[in-house]
Design an enzyme around this catalytic site. Structure first.
Site, PDB file in Angstrom:
ATOM      1  N   ASP A  78       0.847  -1.192   0.000  1.00 25.01           N
ATOM      2  CA  ASP A  78       0.000   0.000   0.000  1.00 25.01           C
ATOM      3  C   ASP A  78       0.883   1.243   0.000  1.00 25.01           C
ATOM      4  OD1 ASP A  78       0.834  -0.758   2.611  1.00 25.01           O
ATOM      5  OD2 ASP A  78      -0.701   0.494   3.533  1.00 25.01           O
ATOM      6  N   GLU A 144      -0.183  -1.434   5.751  1.00 20.41           N
ATOM      7  CA  GLU A 144       0.897  -0.972   6.618  1.00 20.41           C
ATOM      8  C   GLU A 144       0.831   0.518   6.874  1.00 20.41           C
ATOM      9  OE1 GLU A 144       4.934   0.544   7.712  1.00 20.41           O
ATOM     10  OE2 GLU A 144       3.666   1.064   6.005  1.00 20.41           O
TER      11      GLU A 144
END
Length: 437
Positions: A78, A144
């Site tokens: 991400d 994350e």
């Protein structure tokens, strides 16, 4: 063997660049990483991974080899958003490429890491470098940026996977990183009583109470730790008198605390506020825990003064992943540091030295900064290590393409040399690790 590894990594440079640019063409903020995961899974299959899966949370996991022992390479897939597009000199999702670098959102933080680890595993297969009884696990982990470590708590607890050790491919500016401070998200709620603003003495203003508390929070961050200081500063954790782990605390740096958000309720703009709340961003050094940090706020003189009108708590995270999986966890991200003489630290250092020497390397524009720093150092920001080693005690070490300063910044870029360097070091690491056992 070193020359074969370097040559193989250089030979895959064009493939790695094309792979990285294919990933960044799709936005992939936390909880919207599906296109990234699909692109990565397809590349893993293309280069010959023995097994490729996407778990129920959305983490993409590929394996090379079939042994029982697992060496894992982790890259979160991400990214943060792009912010104000006017701050970018190019399209952050189309990016750009020249002879030396690749630009685009996520190139340093940290899609370059998944690229180098996929091709590092490919080199291991090409050159028969996967140790007997071992398999290589490459993970493209999710969420994350929203909640570091959540993905690996799921992998360890729900997927039932526990590697021998994990390599973080977060950007390290050409260095080997063996730790960073932890963090937690604290909420302070203060209760008051509203009344008409024309007669404030009839009420109990929650904002005034919070103002007192915030002065004490500031003192925690700024004060010294002398014996006659009432509110001892967080610097006290660097002192052996207060912290048996002071040496690692000095390596990582002292903890900090700051107010990041403030909220209130009031019947109107002409009334006394009947509640006030703040969020605190607490960075923790070695020796600090979530319990100690909450107790530290609860013990502040102003918090004690207002008694039951103050509640100090920790936030929880419960946002669904792109697959719809909700995996609730406390917003606590423990400090961790792997010892400088740990066998994993020594093995990664040996892999780097055997391939590229004792100094950091990189593209010409990066060398002055990189080579002014030691090869083995630490991150400023936080990583999935908060869960892998911080919560679960699995050895964790960092070496990844790109630069910390590029993370979350406009005009983000990484360097082709870093992709090649990291793929080579990843390929060499398992050999060096098993040689040390």
């Amino acid at each position: 063997m070193e020359e074969k590894i370097r040559s193989a990594a250089k030979g895959y440079e064009k493939d790695m660049v094309a792979f990285l640019r294919a990933i960044i063409r799709n936005p992939g903020e936390s909880c919207t990483e599906k296109a990234h995961a699909d692109t990565i899974a397809a590349e893993m299959r293309k280069v010959g991974f023995d097994e490729v899966t996407i778990d129920p949370q959305g983490n993409v996991i590929g394996y090379m080899g079939t042994g029982d022992k697992i060496i894992a390479y982790d890259a979160h897939i991400d990214t943060v958003g792009i912010g104000n597009l006017n701050n970018w000199d190019f399209d952050p999702y189309e990016g750009y490429e020249n002879e030396i670098e690749i630009g685009g959102r996520g190139t340093s933080d940290q899609l370059g890491g998944i690229v180098s680890s996929v091709y590092g595993a490919r080199i291991m297969k090409d050159l028969d470098l996967i140790p007997e009884g071992c398999k290589i696990m490459v993970v493209g982990s999710v969420q994350e940026e929203d909640c570091d470590g959540l993905c690996w708590q799921y992998i360890i607890r729900e997927d039932k996977i526990r590697p021998e050790f994990v390599v973080s491919t977060e950007p390290t500016d050409g260095g080997i990183y063996r730790g960073h401070r932890g963090r937690m998200e604290i909420r302070v709620d203060v209760h008051g009583v509203s009344c008409h603003g024309s007669a404030p003495e009839r009420g109990d203003n929650a904002i005034y109470k919070m103002a007192d508390i915030l002065q004490d929070v500031r003192a925690l961050n700024e004060n010294d730790a002398e014996d006659d200081t009432e509110i001892k500063g967080l610097v006290k954790m660097l002192d052996p008198k207060y912290n048996p782990g002071y040496e690692e605390a000095r390596f990582l740096g002292k903890g900090t605390v700051t107010v990041s958000q403030i909220f209130y309720t009031s019947p109107s703009r002409c009334a006394v506020a009947d509640s006030c709340s703040v969020s605190l961003d607490r960075r923790m050094t070695f020796g600090e825990t979530w319990e100690s940090c909450l107790d530290e706020i609860r013990a502040l003189p102003s918090v004690q003064k207002y008694g039951d009108d103050v509640v100090v708590s920790m936030y929880n995270y419960d946002r669904p992943s792109y697959t719809g999986c909700v995996y609730e966890i406390e917003c606590y991200f423990p400090t961790w540091a792997i010892p400088k003489d740990h066998k994993v630290t020594r093995a990664l250092e040996a892999a780097h030295v055997s391939l590229f020497g004792e100094q950091r390397i990189g593209a010409p524009e990066t060398l002055k900064m990189r080579q002014s720093r030691p090869l083995v150092d630490k991150w400023t920001f936080s990583t999935n290590g908060v869960t892998i080693m911080g919560r679960n005690g699995i050895p964790y070490i960092g070496f990844g393409p790109g630069a910390e300063a590029q993370a979350h910044a406009p005009n983000e870029k990484t360097w082709k040399q870093d992709l090649v360097t990291c793929a080579a070091v990843y390929a060499m690491l398992p050999t060096k690790y098993f040689e040390s056992l």
